[in-house]
Design an enzyme around this catalytic site. Sequence first.
Site, short mmCIF file in Angstrom:
data_model
loop_
_atom_site.label_atom_id
_atom_site.label_comp_id
_atom_site.label_asym_id
_atom_site.label_seq_id
_atom_site.Cartn_x
_atom_site.Cartn_y
_atom_site.Cartn_z
N LYS A 17 56.83 27.25 -0.77
CA LYS A 17 56.86 28.48 -1.54
C LYS A 17 57.18 29.63 -0.61
CE LYS A 17 55.96 29.55 -5.94
NZ LYS A 17 56.60 28.82 -7.05
N THR A 62 54.81 23.57 -5.41
CA THR A 62 54.89 24.86 -4.70
C THR A 62 53.99 25.90 -5.37
OG1 THR A 62 56.80 25.69 -5.96
CG2 THR A 62 57.26 24.36 -4.00
N ARG A 174 73.58 57.64 27.63
CA ARG A 174 73.80 57.34 26.21
C ARG A 174 72.47 57.19 25.51
NH1 ARG A 174 75.23 50.83 25.52
NH2 ARG A 174 73.53 50.05 26.81
N GLN A 217 70.97 43.95 27.81
CA GLN A 217 70.48 42.67 28.33
C GLN A 217 69.36 42.89 29.35
OE1 GLN A 217 73.63 43.48 27.77
NE2 GLN A 217 74.90 41.70 27.24
N HIS A 245 74.37 51.60 17.55
CA HIS A 245 75.23 52.52 18.28
C HIS A 245 75.09 53.96 17.77
CE1 HIS A 245 77.12 49.05 20.06
NE2 HIS A 245 77.40 48.56 18.87
#
Length: 282
Positions: A17, A62, A174, A217, A245
Site C-alpha cells: 500500500k 493491501t 555564484r 561534487q 541554477h
Amino acid sequence: MTAPTPGFTLGPNSYGKSGVRLVHVDRDTPRHVLRDLTVHTALSGDLDATHYTGDNTGVLPTDTQKNTVYAFARDGIGAVEAFAERLARHFVDTAPAIAHARVRIDEHAWTRIGDHSFASGEGGELRTAEVRYGGGDAQVAAGVRDLLLLNTTDSEFSGFLADEYTTLPATDDRILATAVTATWDYATAPADPDTAFRTARAALLDAFADTYSLSLQQTLYAVGERILKAVPEAREVRLSLPNRHHYLQDLGRFGLDNPGVVFQAGDLPYGLIEGTVRREAP
C-alpha cells in the site's frame, strides 16, 4: 494454470500500500504534538500462487496493511524509524507467506505557532525512513528529501573541460542552490533515532554552510563526510543534489549595472549531482 508456462517464470515481485496518509495528535498535555506521515509498504515472499493461478491464500490485502498502519499509530508514533520497524516485523512475523517487508515513511514538517496551532509550507522538506526486514536484524535507513539550501557566495566553478560546444563561462562567485536528498544507512540502529537524525541533519547544514565550494561534487562529499563523522552508527550516505541554477541577469540594455544582485532562478534543465560517501572498513 497451476505452474508457469514452459519458457516463462516469475521474477522478483512485491505488493503493498502506497500513500497511506496518517496524522497523529498527542493530546496528553495541553501542548499538543502533531505528526504527519505518509507510509508506504511493500511485501514479498511465497506468492507464486496468486500470480500463476489467482490463489490468494497467502496474500495479506493491501487494505489490511493500511489498516495496520492506523491501528499501530493508536498508541503513538515515536521515532519514524522505530515505527517503520514495528510495522515491518509485524507483517513478516504474522503473515506465513510473507518473507520480507519494506516500509518507507515520509514525515511532513509542521512548525509550532502555539500550544495547538501549527503552520506548514516552508520548503516542503521531508524526514524519511526506510526499514527492510526479512527475519533477524532489520536494515534501517534515515534521511531527508527536498531540503532547500542556498549559499549566496563562497561558490565557484571554473577549470572545467571545454570543447567546441561549451558556452558556460567560468565564474569565481555564484549562487549555489540545491534541494538535498540524503539517505544514511545504519550499520547498527542508533539507541535514539530522533537524536541521531537531528545530529545528521545539523551536520549536513553545517557542511553546506562551511564549505567553500569549487564544485557541487565537492560539496556533496563534504556533506557526506560530515554526517559520517557526526553519526558513528551510519555506514554510508547517499546524496542527490540537483543544481538549482541562478543566472545573473544582464541589465545593460536598461542602462543599469548588475553587481551580483539580480538573478533569474532557473527551472529546466538542471544539473544533477549524485554520489555515495562510505566509511572505510577498519
